[in-house]
Design a protein around this motif. Structure first.
Motif, mmCIF file in Angstrom:
data_model
loop_
_atom_site.group_PDB
_atom_site.id
_atom_site.type_symbol
_atom_site.label_atom_id
_atom_site.label_comp_id
_atom_site.label_asym_id
_atom_site.label_seq_id
_atom_site.Cartn_x
_atom_site.Cartn_y
_atom_site.Cartn_z
ATOM 1 N N TRP B 53 0.837 -1.199 0.000
ATOM 2 C CA TRP B 53 0.000 0.000 0.000
ATOM 3 C C TRP B 53 0.869 1.246 0.000
ATOM 4 O O TRP B 53 2.071 1.198 0.258
ATOM 5 C CB TRP B 53 -0.905 0.024 1.252
ATOM 6 N N THR B 54 0.241 2.367 -0.298
ATOM 7 C CA THR B 54 0.848 3.676 -0.090
ATOM 8 C C THR B 54 -0.295 4.655 0.135
ATOM 9 O O THR B 54 -1.463 4.258 0.132
ATOM 10 C CB THR B 54 1.749 4.097 -1.275
ATOM 11 N N VAL B 55 0.071 5.912 0.370
ATOM 12 C CA VAL B 55 -0.952 6.944 0.525
ATOM 13 C C VAL B 55 -0.682 8.035 -0.501
ATOM 14 O O VAL B 55 0.473 8.468 -0.663
ATOM 15 C CB VAL B 55 -0.951 7.548 1.952
ATOM 16 N N GLN B 56 -1.704 8.449 -1.229
ATOM 17 C CA GLN B 56 -1.583 9.584 -2.130
ATOM 18 C C GLN B 56 -1.792 10.833 -1.284
ATOM 19 O O GLN B 56 -2.908 11.126 -0.858
ATOM 20 C CB GLN B 56 -2.623 9.483 -3.256
ATOM 21 N N PHE B 75 -5.672 9.789 0.228
ATOM 22 C CA PHE B 75 -6.314 8.477 0.254
ATOM 23 C C PHE B 75 -5.274 7.369 0.136
ATOM 24 O O PHE B 75 -4.186 7.574 -0.395
ATOM 25 C CB PHE B 75 -7.367 8.354 -0.856
ATOM 26 N N LEU B 77 -4.103 3.561 -1.161
ATOM 27 C CA LEU B 77 -4.322 2.633 -2.268
ATOM 28 C C LEU B 77 -3.342 1.484 -2.090
ATOM 29 O O LEU B 77 -2.371 1.606 -1.337
ATOM 30 C CB LEU B 77 -4.103 3.306 -3.622
ATOM 31 N N GLY B 78 -3.607 0.385 -2.769
ATOM 32 C CA GLY B 78 -2.711 -0.749 -2.612
ATOM 33 C C GLY B 78 -3.099 -1.892 -3.512
ATOM 34 O O GLY B 78 -3.949 -1.740 -4.410
ATOM 35 N N TYR B 79 -2.443 -3.017 -3.307
ATOM 36 C CA TYR B 79 -2.771 -4.256 -4.025
ATOM 37 C C TYR B 79 -3.324 -5.248 -3.020
ATOM 38 O O TYR B 79 -2.711 -5.476 -1.967
ATOM 39 C CB TYR B 79 -1.539 -4.836 -4.708
ATOM 40 N N VAL B 90 -4.816 -7.318 -6.959
ATOM 41 C CA VAL B 90 -5.581 -6.315 -7.682
ATOM 42 C C VAL B 90 -5.380 -4.926 -7.056
ATOM 43 O O VAL B 90 -5.497 -4.770 -5.833
ATOM 44 C CB VAL B 90 -7.081 -6.682 -7.687
ATOM 45 N N ALA B 91 -5.081 -3.941 -7.899
ATOM 46 C CA ALA B 91 -4.919 -2.566 -7.431
ATOM 47 C C ALA B 91 -6.285 -1.993 -7.060
ATOM 48 O O ALA B 91 -7.266 -2.170 -7.789
ATOM 49 C CB ALA B 91 -4.274 -1.710 -8.521
ATOM 50 N N VAL B 93 -8.331 1.359 -4.592
ATOM 51 C CA VAL B 93 -8.347 2.425 -3.594
ATOM 52 C C VAL B 93 -8.879 1.814 -2.305
ATOM 53 O O VAL B 93 -9.813 1.002 -2.326
ATOM 54 C CB VAL B 93 -9.245 3.589 -4.058
ATOM 55 N N GLY B 115 -15.872 3.285 -10.776
ATOM 56 C CA GLY B 115 -14.494 3.669 -11.049
ATOM 57 C C GLY B 115 -13.550 2.490 -10.917
ATOM 58 O O GLY B 115 -13.875 1.373 -11.330
ATOM 59 N N VAL B 116 -12.353 2.735 -10.345
ATOM 60 C CA VAL B 116 -11.401 1.639 -10.132
ATOM 61 C C VAL B 116 -11.927 0.759 -8.996
ATOM 62 O O VAL B 116 -12.795 1.180 -8.221
ATOM 63 C CB VAL B 116 -10.000 2.187 -9.768
ATOM 64 N N PRO B 117 -11.400 -0.458 -8.861
ATOM 65 C CA PRO B 117 -11.818 -1.300 -7.736
ATOM 66 C C PRO B 117 -11.565 -0.596 -6.405
ATOM 67 O O PRO B 117 -10.599 0.153 -6.266
ATOM 68 C CB PRO B 117 -10.932 -2.544 -7.889
ATOM 69 N N ARG B 118 -12.436 -0.846 -5.443
ATOM 70 C CA ARG B 118 -12.265 -0.259 -4.116
ATOM 71 C C ARG B 118 -12.284 -1.386 -3.098
ATOM 72 O O ARG B 118 -12.986 -2.380 -3.269
ATOM 73 C CB ARG B 118 -13.372 0.753 -3.831
#
Lengths: 383, 133
Positions: B53-56, B75, B77-79, B90-91, B93, B115-118
């Motif tokens: 993970w990381t944080v934007q 926010f 995000l990670g795998y 899977v990537a 948020v 949107g992208v997977p959450r």
């Protein structure tokens, strides 16, 4: 010396950072510096390979260098542009196509460059609109997992950046030349956890050029101070690697394109990582340098924590890494970075690296670039 | 285990599975990234654990980023490493209440949406549902 050996007879670079001049103008300066270093006129060059990511076509440089009719091939291979140009130059000499060959790389990126568009990466537009098209996220996530698996601490990441700025201070052409302490690195503001602002390199401007020749021509032209390019290898990623902008990555153990390229370069050269006296490893950010030490075969995963704390990667250490400050202190003009690395190792092996010279007369050098979307180029050099 | 392809349902990740080797991809692609063979659509179940993970921390450049109505907030995000033999990370948020509580290995459930997977922390209810399915 084997018949496959190719010699580096000249190397040149410009200062990196921000510049008034265009990328092409800087490329001409770097080429002329490399030719002067070799003592070979442009008219004696028989083939050229070069490129930039976003500063123009290398083959147009002939308008400023001289219209002498030589074949000049444009190379565009992301972060491996310089490395791919070098491999092409090596093969031109080995195949007998030419006996004196130029490799040149240059670039000029504006502040905050690298604005990838999801459609260019085959991704849905939601990856852009939801905020996942940010390169620093990938670097943060790769080292985050690595630290978890192998016990690397933020202090070690900070030490890598501290060393980069210290070595940059010893390198006249570097961009970031003011010392920054590890504490300042840690407090510079989180960008993409666990990486802080001062742990990252910045997109920048610069050019580097290398003149290569066959051993016979070096004797004929009486070229001073050559370095032998023992091997140069380029690889793209295999299945199972972790790369930037991946909506998913395979489970299981990761593969590494850097590991593949480094192994190929060492095998071709008949040299082991333990023989290397000075090296350049892609340090897009601190974590990359740490991971690439292991991926390129210089240590086991996790050993970096002790090695870096003990000063092993410092100029006076057992394995000096990025003696010119690397990408962190020089910035990243994509097309030029790979050849800047070779320039630096050539200076070190010739004993001409000034205040940053590795003591004891280093004999074997290694360079490694890595970039999106999973490409790596490595060289082994000896003197 | 075998994932039973079902009609696209809210929440399931619409991926693909290779017909020749044990490879799953997300999002769906017509060819396998390992062997180049043909794939078949497969709904991937979203239960898993956080792999990295990381944080934007700052607002990404816009465009392409579209700020939410309330403005940018940092926010995570990670795998997410999917369980049950999916063999894919899977990537996503991460919808977490507190960024300081994000940890590698935490149980998460990924779901597809607009949107992208959450991914959100797996609740007891999710786990019971998974056991029952």
């Amino acid at each position: 010396m084997s018949s496959n050996d190719v010699l580096i007879c000249g190397a040149g670079r410009t200062p990196f950072g921000r510049a008034e001049e265009s990328g092409r103008q800087l490329a001409v300066s770097a080429v002329n510096a490399a030719l002067a270093d070799a003592g070979i006129p442009w008219s004696r060059v028989r083939a050229a390979f070069g490129g930039s990511d976003s500063a123009g076509l290398a083959d147009t440089l002939v308008a400023q260098l001289g219209l002498i009719g030589l074949p000049f091939v444009n190379v565009k291979n992301g972060c491996a542009t310089g490395g791919s140009a070098l491999v092409s130059a090596v093969n031109a000499i080995r195949s007998g196509m030419a006996d004196v060959v130029l490799a040149v790389g240059f670039d000029k990126h504006p502040r905050g460059a690298f604005d990838p568009r999801p459609e260019d990466w085959g991704l849905g537009e939601e990856y852009g609109s939801d905020g996942l098209m940010v390169t620093t996220q990938f670097f943060g996530m790769k080292i985050q997992r690595y630290m978890h698996d192998h016990g690397i601490t933020p202090q070690t990441l900070a030490r890598v950046a501290e060393k980069a700025y210290r070595n940059g201070g010893l390198t006249p052409e570097a961009w970031r030349r003011k010392p920054v302490s590890a504490a300042e690195v840690l407090e510079s503001g989180m960008v993409s956890d666990p990486l802080t602002r001062f742990m990252f390199c910045s997109p920048g401007t610069g050019a580097a050029a290398i003149v290569l020749c066959s051993p016979e021509i070096a004797r004929t032209l009486d070229v001073p101070a050559t370095v032998t390019l023992r091997s140069a290898a380029v690889r793209t990623r295999r299945y199972g690697s972790f790369e930037v902008f991946s909506p998913s990555i395979p489970g299981g153990e990761l593969t590494s394109v850097s590991r593949d390229a480094a192994r190929a370069a060492f095998e071709q050269a008949g040299i082991a990582p333990g023989d290397v006296d000075v090296c350049q490893l892609q340090d897009t950010e601190s974590g990359a340098e740490v991971m690439h030490m292991a991926e390129c075969g210089f240590c086991e995963d996790g050993e970096q924590e002790k090695l870096i704390a003990a000063g092993a990667t410092e100029i006076g250490g057992t394995l000096p890494v990025n003696t010119d400050g690397g990408c962190i202190a020089n910035g990243e003009p994509i097309g030029a970075s790979g050849l800047r690395q070779v320039y630096e190792v050539v200076q070190q092996l010739r004993g001409r690296a000034g205040d940053r010279q590795v003591p004891g007369g280093p004999r074997i050098g290694f360079t490694h670039v890595y970039g999106a979307p999973g490409v790596s180029a490595c060289t082994v050099l000896s003197h | 285990m075998t994932t039973h392809p079902r009609s696209p349902a809210a929440g399931l990740l619409q991926g693909a599975r290779c017909s020749r080797c044990p490879v799953a991809v997300y999002p769906a692609d017509s060819t396998c990234p390992r062997c180049g063979g043909p794939t078949a659509p497969a709904a991937l179940r979203g239960g898993g654990t956080l792999w990295t993970w990381t944080v934007q921390r700052y607002a990404p450049k816009s465009p392409p980023y579209v700020e939410p109505p309330g403005g940018f907030e940092p926010f995570a995000l990670g795998y997410v490493e999917l369980e049950e033999g999916e063999g894919v990370r899977v990537a996503a948020v991460l919808d977490v209440d507190d960024l300081d509580e994000v940890r590698i290995g935490m149980p998460l459930t990924v779901s597809a949406g607009d949107g992208v997977p959450r991914a959100r922390p797996s609740s007891r209810t999710d786990e019971e549902e998974e056991e029952g399915s």
